[in-house]
Write an enzyme that holds these catalytic residues in place. Structure first.
Site, PDB file in Angstrom:
ATOM      1  N   LYS A 121      -1.470   1.195   3.690  1.00  0.00           N
ATOM      2  CA  LYS A 121      -1.629   2.209   3.028  1.00  0.00           C
ATOM      3  C   LYS A 121      -2.207   3.855   4.054  1.00  0.00           C
ATOM      4  O   LYS A 121      -2.986   2.985   4.320  1.00  0.00           O
ATOM      5  CB  LYS A 121      -2.074   2.821   1.248  1.00  0.00           C
ATOM      6  CG  LYS A 121      -0.871   1.574   0.889  1.00  0.00           C
ATOM      7  CD  LYS A 121      -0.933   1.717  -0.724  1.00  0.00           C
ATOM      8  CE  LYS A 121      -0.100   1.228  -1.729  1.00  0.00           C
ATOM      9  NZ  LYS A 121      -0.677   1.126  -3.583  1.00  0.00           N
ATOM     10  N   ASN A 132      -5.308   2.840  -2.880  1.00  0.00           N
ATOM     11  CA  ASN A 132      -5.927   1.248  -3.172  1.00  0.00           C
ATOM     12  C   ASN A 132      -5.087   0.190  -1.663  1.00  0.00           C
ATOM     13  O   ASN A 132      -5.036  -0.740  -1.764  1.00  0.00           O
ATOM     14  CB  ASN A 132      -5.159   0.305  -4.309  1.00  0.00           C
ATOM     15  CG  ASN A 132      -3.963   0.443  -4.391  1.00  0.00           C
ATOM     16  OD1 ASN A 132      -2.415   0.966  -3.893  1.00  0.00           O
ATOM     17  ND2 ASN A 132      -3.110   0.112  -5.629  1.00  0.00           N
ATOM     18  N   GLU A 174      12.789  -4.237  -0.318  1.00  0.00           N
ATOM     19  CA  GLU A 174      11.692  -3.353   0.142  1.00  0.00           C
ATOM     20  C   GLU A 174      11.739  -3.904   1.777  1.00  0.00           C
ATOM     21  O   GLU A 174      12.102  -2.744   2.758  1.00  0.00           O
ATOM     22  CB  GLU A 174      10.164  -3.769  -0.399  1.00  0.00           C
ATOM     23  CG  GLU A 174      10.718  -3.292  -2.012  1.00  0.00           C
ATOM     24  CD  GLU A 174       9.507  -3.515  -1.983  1.00  0.00           C
ATOM     25  OE1 GLU A 174       8.503  -3.092  -3.842  1.00  0.00           O
ATOM     26  OE2 GLU A 174       8.229  -4.146  -2.164  1.00  0.00           O
ATOM     27  N   ARG A 217       0.202 -11.573  -2.898  1.00  0.00           N
ATOM     28  CA  ARG A 217      -0.189 -10.423  -3.937  1.00  0.00           C
ATOM     29  C   ARG A 217      -1.717 -10.963  -4.049  1.00  0.00           C
ATOM     30  O   ARG A 217      -2.928 -10.005  -4.223  1.00  0.00           O
ATOM     31  CB  ARG A 217      -0.037 -10.467  -5.514  1.00  0.00           C
ATOM     32  CG  ARG A 217       1.440 -10.299  -4.978  1.00  0.00           C
ATOM     33  CD  ARG A 217       1.704  -8.817  -5.550  1.00  0.00           C
ATOM     34  NE  ARG A 217       1.475  -8.481  -6.562  1.00  0.00           N
ATOM     35  CZ  ARG A 217       1.629  -7.072  -6.980  1.00  0.00           C
ATOM     36  NH1 ARG A 217       2.186  -6.024  -6.044  1.00  0.00           N
ATOM     37  NH2 ARG A 217       0.962  -6.721  -8.012  1.00  0.00           N
ATOM     38  N   HIS A 220      -0.172  -2.554   0.256  1.00  0.00           N
ATOM     39  CA  HIS A 220       1.210  -2.394  -0.928  1.00  0.00           C
ATOM     40  C   HIS A 220       1.648  -3.500  -0.863  1.00  0.00           C
ATOM     41  O   HIS A 220       1.757  -4.298   0.583  1.00  0.00           O
ATOM     42  CB  HIS A 220       2.289  -1.259  -0.973  1.00  0.00           C
ATOM     43  CG  HIS A 220       3.733  -2.081  -1.705  1.00  0.00           C
ATOM     44  ND1 HIS A 220       3.833  -1.311  -2.749  1.00  0.00           N
ATOM     45  CD2 HIS A 220       4.680  -2.689  -1.205  1.00  0.00           C
ATOM     46  CE1 HIS A 220       4.788  -2.200  -3.102  1.00  0.00           C
ATOM     47  NE2 HIS A 220       5.160  -2.901  -2.150  1.00  0.00           N
ATOM     48  N   ARG A 239      -7.528  -5.237  -1.578  1.00  0.00           N
ATOM     49  CA  ARG A 239      -8.842  -4.770  -2.274  1.00  0.00           C
ATOM     50  C   ARG A 239      -9.870  -3.876  -2.788  1.00  0.00           C
ATOM     51  O   ARG A 239     -10.867  -3.611  -2.975  1.00  0.00           O
ATOM     52  CB  ARG A 239      -7.002  -4.501  -3.659  1.00  0.00           C
ATOM     53  CG  ARG A 239      -6.077  -3.076  -3.047  1.00  0.00           C
ATOM     54  CD  ARG A 239      -4.569  -3.946  -4.061  1.00  0.00           C
ATOM     55  NE  ARG A 239      -4.243  -2.784  -4.004  1.00  0.00           N
ATOM     56  CZ  ARG A 239      -2.488  -3.304  -4.965  1.00  0.00           C
ATOM     57  NH1 ARG A 239      -2.457  -4.543  -5.910  1.00  0.00           N
ATOM     58  NH2 ARG A 239      -2.096  -2.594  -4.160  1.00  0.00           N
ATOM     59  N   TYR A 244       9.066   4.526  -3.904  1.00  0.00           N
ATOM     60  CA  TYR A 244       8.568   4.301  -5.546  1.00  0.00           C
ATOM     61  C   TYR A 244       9.107   4.935  -6.591  1.00  0.00           C
ATOM     62  O   TYR A 244       8.887   5.111  -8.014  1.00  0.00           O
ATOM     63  CB  TYR A 244       7.275   4.955  -5.358  1.00  0.00           C
ATOM     64  CG  TYR A 244       6.287   4.199  -4.905  1.00  0.00           C
ATOM     65  CD1 TYR A 244       5.887   2.792  -5.029  1.00  0.00           C
ATOM     66  CD2 TYR A 244       5.089   4.639  -3.494  1.00  0.00           C
ATOM     67  CE1 TYR A 244       5.083   2.345  -4.839  1.00  0.00           C
ATOM     68  CE2 TYR A 244       4.216   3.532  -3.466  1.00  0.00           C
ATOM     69  CZ  TYR A 244       3.968   2.857  -3.693  1.00  0.00           C
ATOM     70  OH  TYR A 244       2.743   2.286  -3.250  1.00  0.00           O
TER      71      TYR A 244
HETATM   72  N1  UDP Z   1      -0.987   3.686  -8.908  1.00  0.00           N
HETATM   73  C1  UDP Z   1      -1.281   4.605  -9.476  1.00  0.00           C
HETATM   74  N2  UDP Z   1      -2.180   4.568 -10.535  1.00  0.00           N
HETATM   75  C2  UDP Z   1      -2.440   4.390 -11.919  1.00  0.00           C
HETATM   76  C3  UDP Z   1      -1.288   3.546 -11.549  1.00  0.00           C
HETATM   77  C4  UDP Z   1      -0.644   2.552 -10.121  1.00  0.00           C
HETATM   78  O1  UDP Z   1      -1.771   5.790  -8.228  1.00  0.00           O
HETATM   79  O2  UDP Z   1      -2.900   4.042 -12.567  1.00  0.00           O
HETATM   80  C5  UDP Z   1      -0.354   3.581  -7.548  1.00  0.00           C
HETATM   81  C6  UDP Z   1      -1.183   2.616  -6.997  1.00  0.00           C
HETATM   82  O3  UDP Z   1      -1.210   2.889  -5.406  1.00  0.00           O
HETATM   83  C7  UDP Z   1      -0.281   1.224  -6.806  1.00  0.00           C
HETATM   84  C8  UDP Z   1       1.768   1.324  -7.028  1.00  0.00           C
HETATM   85  O4  UDP Z   1       1.410   2.769  -8.292  1.00  0.00           O
HETATM   86  O5  UDP Z   1      -0.655   0.149  -5.932  1.00  0.00           O
HETATM   87  C9  UDP Z   1       2.536   1.021  -7.749  1.00  0.00           C
HETATM   88  O6  UDP Z   1       1.759   0.956  -8.761  1.00  0.00           O
HETATM   89  P1  UDP Z   1       1.942  -1.184  -9.164  1.00  0.00           P
HETATM   90  O7  UDP Z   1       1.352  -1.456 -10.504  1.00  0.00           O
HETATM   91  O8  UDP Z   1       3.058  -1.636  -8.410  1.00  0.00           O
HETATM   92  O9  UDP Z   1       0.726  -1.757  -9.091  1.00  0.00           O
HETATM   93  P2  UDP Z   1       0.655  -2.961  -7.376  1.00  0.00           P
HETATM   94  O10 UDP Z   1       2.426  -3.716  -7.274  1.00  0.00           O
HETATM   95  O11 UDP Z   1       0.925  -1.906  -6.129  1.00  0.00           O
HETATM   96  O12 UDP Z   1      -0.543  -3.161  -7.715  1.00  0.00           O
END
Ligand code: UDP
Length: 143
Positions: free
Chosen positions: A11, A114, A128, A87, A117, A104, A51
């Site tokens: 990111k 964070n 994706e 992951r 992705h 992370r 998204y």
């Molecule tokens: N995100 C955010 N605030 C939150 C939760 C998520 O900005 O409270 C953003 C963050 O960048 C995250 C993305 O939304 O990586 C997608 O969220 P998801 O829960 O799918 O997490 P991931 O799969 O990226 O771990």
């Protein structure tokens, strides 16, 4: 275990920190192979589309702004159990909860910014990858 492909984004925060190589090194050390890669400065439409699943969430607008705040590095990773493995090395969404030594934990500053992705399942990985890469951009790692 099956050989899988997963979609990954470094990111804008991590690209700005100049840690693309460090993150690639973690992919490679964990056994993942990069089979496609490109640097892109996402448009608002691309970030919103990617998204779209989060469009009703309170953080959606800020997430889109963040994702278009600078270029991202996107890649397709291949390997055994690639989706779950990626992951695992990424760590939890909130870096405060991310295990020591994960991407992370080491490079993310907050749940909003964070660093990476990674696809969360087989269906999302397929969708994706297809969202950003055409079939002829994916390289079989054979020689
Ligand atoms: N995100 C955010 N605030 C939150 C939760 C998520 O900005 O409270 C953003 C963050 O960048 C995250 C993305 O939304 O990586 C997608 O969220 P998801 O829960 O799918 O997490 P991931 O799969 O990226 O771990």
């Amino acid at each position: 275990m099956a050989i899988e492909r997963t979609f990954s984004i470094i990111k804008p925060d991590a690209v700005a920190k100049n840690v693309i190589g460090e993150i690639y090194s973690r992919f490679e050390k964990s056994g993942l192979r990069i089979v496609a890669a490109k640097m892109v400065h996402l448009t608002q439409a691309q970030a919103e589309g990617f998204y779209a699943v989060h469009k009703e969430r309170p953080f959606f607008k800020d997430l889109v702004s963040f994702m278009i705040s600078g270029p991202v590095m996107m890649q397709v990773l291949e390997g055994e159990n690639a989706i779950a493995l990626n992951r695992e090395i990424m760590g939890a969404t909130n870096p405060k909860d991310a295990a020591l030594g994960t991407i992370r934990a080491d490079f993310a500053s907050s749940i909003d910014e964070n660093a990476v992705h990674g696809s969360d399942g087989q269906d999302t990985a397929k969708e994706e990858i297809a969202f950003f890469f055409s079939d002829n951009e994916l390289c079989a790692r054979t020689r």
